[in-house]
Design a protein around this motif. Sequence first.
Motif, short mmCIF file in Angstrom:
data_model
loop_
_atom_site.label_atom_id
_atom_site.label_comp_id
_atom_site.label_asym_id
_atom_site.label_seq_id
_atom_site.Cartn_x
_atom_site.Cartn_y
_atom_site.Cartn_z
N ASN A 144 0.82 -1.21 0.00
CA ASN A 144 0.00 0.00 0.00
C ASN A 144 0.85 1.26 0.00
OD1 ASN A 144 -2.37 -1.53 0.12
ND2 ASN A 144 -2.30 -1.63 2.37
N THR A 145 2.17 1.10 0.20
CA THR A 145 3.07 2.26 0.27
C THR A 145 3.67 2.58 -1.09
OG1 THR A 145 5.09 0.96 0.69
CG2 THR A 145 3.72 1.51 2.60
N CYS A 146 3.36 1.80 -2.12
CA CYS A 146 4.02 1.96 -3.42
C CYS A 146 3.49 3.18 -4.15
CB CYS A 146 3.80 0.72 -4.28
SG CYS A 146 4.48 -0.79 -3.56
N ASP A 147 4.24 3.60 -5.17
CA ASP A 147 3.84 4.77 -5.96
C ASP A 147 2.91 4.40 -7.11
OD1 ASP A 147 5.72 3.44 -7.46
OD2 ASP A 147 7.02 5.16 -7.79
N VAL A 148 2.43 3.16 -7.12
CA VAL A 148 1.37 2.75 -8.05
C VAL A 148 0.32 1.99 -7.24
CG1 VAL A 148 2.90 2.60 -10.05
CG2 VAL A 148 2.52 0.57 -8.66
N PRO A 149 -0.94 1.99 -7.69
CA PRO A 149 -1.98 1.23 -6.98
C PRO A 149 -1.64 -0.26 -6.94
CG PRO A 149 -2.95 2.69 -8.62
CD PRO A 149 -1.47 2.71 -8.86
N ILE A 150 -2.07 -0.93 -5.89
CA ILE A 150 -1.69 -2.34 -5.69
C ILE A 150 -2.15 -3.21 -6.85
CG2 ILE A 150 -3.71 -3.07 -4.33
CD1 ILE A 150 -1.58 -4.46 -2.45
N GLU A 151 -3.29 -2.86 -7.45
CA GLU A 151 -3.78 -3.68 -8.57
C GLU A 151 -2.93 -3.51 -9.83
OE1 GLU A 151 -6.35 0.07 -8.24
OE2 GLU A 151 -5.62 -1.52 -6.89
N GLU A 152 -2.09 -2.48 -9.87
CA GLU A 152 -1.21 -2.27 -11.02
C GLU A 152 0.20 -2.86 -10.82
OE1 GLU A 152 -1.14 1.79 -12.36
OE2 GLU A 152 -3.33 1.97 -12.23
N LEU A 153 0.45 -3.44 -9.65
CA LEU A 153 1.73 -4.09 -9.43
C LEU A 153 1.83 -5.34 -10.30
CD1 LEU A 153 2.01 -3.76 -5.55
CD2 LEU A 153 3.37 -2.54 -7.27
N PRO A 154 3.04 -5.74 -10.67
CA PRO A 154 3.17 -6.88 -11.59
C PRO A 154 2.66 -8.18 -11.00
CG PRO A 154 5.32 -6.16 -10.77
CD PRO A 154 4.32 -5.14 -10.34
N LYS A 155 2.24 -9.09 -11.91
CA LYS A 155 1.87 -10.46 -11.54
C LYS A 155 2.90 -11.44 -12.08
CE LYS A 155 -2.16 -9.30 -9.63
NZ LYS A 155 -2.11 -7.84 -9.80
N THR A 156 3.81 -10.96 -12.89
CA THR A 156 4.97 -11.68 -13.40
C THR A 156 5.85 -10.66 -14.10
OG1 THR A 156 5.74 -13.54 -14.77
CG2 THR A 156 3.88 -12.25 -15.62
N GLU A 157 7.15 -11.00 -14.26
CA GLU A 157 8.06 -10.07 -14.92
C GLU A 157 9.17 -10.81 -15.64
OE1 GLU A 157 8.57 -6.02 -12.33
OE2 GLU A 157 9.24 -7.88 -11.35
N SER A 158 9.56 -10.30 -16.79
CA SER A 158 10.84 -10.63 -17.40
C SER A 158 11.89 -9.70 -16.79
CB SER A 158 10.78 -10.42 -18.91
OG SER A 158 10.55 -9.04 -19.19
N LEU A 159 13.15 -9.98 -17.07
CA LEU A 159 14.21 -9.07 -16.60
C LEU A 159 14.04 -7.69 -17.25
CD1 LEU A 159 16.75 -8.97 -14.80
CD2 LEU A 159 18.09 -9.41 -16.86
N LYS A 160 13.58 -7.67 -18.49
CA LYS A 160 13.32 -6.40 -19.17
C LYS A 160 12.29 -5.57 -18.40
CE LYS A 160 11.79 -4.40 -23.57
NZ LYS A 160 10.83 -3.46 -22.93
N GLU A 161 11.26 -6.23 -17.91
CA GLU A 161 10.22 -5.51 -17.15
C GLU A 161 10.73 -5.06 -15.79
OE1 GLU A 161 6.19 -7.53 -19.01
OE2 GLU A 161 7.55 -8.77 -17.82
N VAL A 162 11.67 -5.81 -15.20
CA VAL A 162 12.32 -5.35 -13.96
C VAL A 162 13.06 -4.05 -14.24
CG1 VAL A 162 14.07 -5.87 -12.22
CG2 VAL A 162 12.54 -7.68 -13.02
N LEU A 163 13.80 -4.02 -15.34
CA LEU A 163 14.55 -2.80 -15.69
C LEU A 163 13.59 -1.64 -15.98
CD1 LEU A 163 17.23 -1.41 -16.20
CD2 LEU A 163 17.20 -2.31 -18.54
N ASP A 164 12.49 -1.92 -16.65
CA ASP A 164 11.51 -0.88 -16.96
C ASP A 164 10.95 -0.23 -15.69
OD1 ASP A 164 11.83 -1.30 -19.65
OD2 ASP A 164 10.02 -2.51 -19.90
N ARG A 165 10.69 -1.02 -14.65
CA ARG A 165 10.13 -0.42 -13.43
C ARG A 165 11.20 0.15 -12.51
NH1 ARG A 165 11.85 -4.36 -9.09
NH2 ARG A 165 10.82 -6.33 -9.58
N LEU A 166 12.45 -0.32 -12.73
CA LEU A 166 13.55 0.17 -11.91
C LEU A 166 14.10 1.51 -12.42
CD1 LEU A 166 16.42 -2.20 -10.75
CD2 LEU A 166 16.91 0.13 -11.46
N LEU A 167 14.13 1.68 -13.75
CA LEU A 167 14.80 2.85 -14.33
C LEU A 167 14.26 4.20 -13.85
CD1 LEU A 167 15.78 2.06 -18.03
CD2 LEU A 167 17.28 2.61 -16.10
N PRO A 168 12.93 4.40 -13.75
CA PRO A 168 12.48 5.71 -13.25
C PRO A 168 13.02 6.03 -11.86
CG PRO A 168 10.66 4.48 -14.22
CD PRO A 168 11.81 3.54 -14.14
#
Length: 261
Positions: A144-168
């Motif tokens: 609940n402390t994240c900068d996106v709503p909980i329903e928008e948090l990932p349900k799976t990720e590739s490494l590319k998607e990890v980098l996409d959410r990490l870069l900002p």
Amino acid sequence: MMSKHKLFLLRHGEGAWNRENRFCSWVDQKLSENGVIEAQQCGQLLQDRGYKFDHVFTSILSRSIQTAWLVLQAMDQEWVPITKSWRLNERHYGALIGLNRAEMALNHGEEQVKLWRRSYDITPPPIDESHPYFAEIYNDRRYNTCDVPIEELPKTESLKEVLDRLLPYWNNVIVPEIKSGRTVLISAHGNSCRALLKHLEGISDTDIVNVTLPTGIPVLLELDENLKPVKPRELLGDQAKIQTAIKNVENQGKVNLGNKS
């Protein structure tokens, strides 16, 4: 080229599920007894080499935070500020969470497990509400402390998607700290650190498969004023032990492994 900034990356110390060779991901695990020792020894190594940190960044998973605490304690630097973000969390392994890697290799083949674990853009099957760890993750109030709503948090990720959410977070929060002259430690996870290495070192989508980080081993990056590496990354510590630890991590996805840590 001259080194202007030092950045330290650290995969947390061993957790219980590392020892059990299970996909841990977003399930919150404390450090194992061995993981505590790894973190303390890492801190002692950094202390012995005279390094001083100005700011530490962690994920919001306990094993990452505990590691940072133990490192700073061993360095007599407990006062150094720690900032936490879900954007430094381990990769979300979706439906694979909780499964044993060696058993997966037996059932699906070692090559498939290596692709799930190490590839850049292959995404595991997503987690859903029937998964035994779904409620434990998504009902946890830390999200609940994240900068996106909980329903928008990932349900799976590739490494590319990890980098996409990490870069900002890297660009907006961590980079200004480094460029202001502060020495930063990022105490995170195998895949969040690998994603950042891919970005900083320009590692190809193919070659990132072969980048392995053992638990509790600090990685030193020396960067120029534009945060480009001026020399190869350095894994600090006894190099023979580090190579053995890397081999152990690589073997986790092979058949008949047993409980390698």
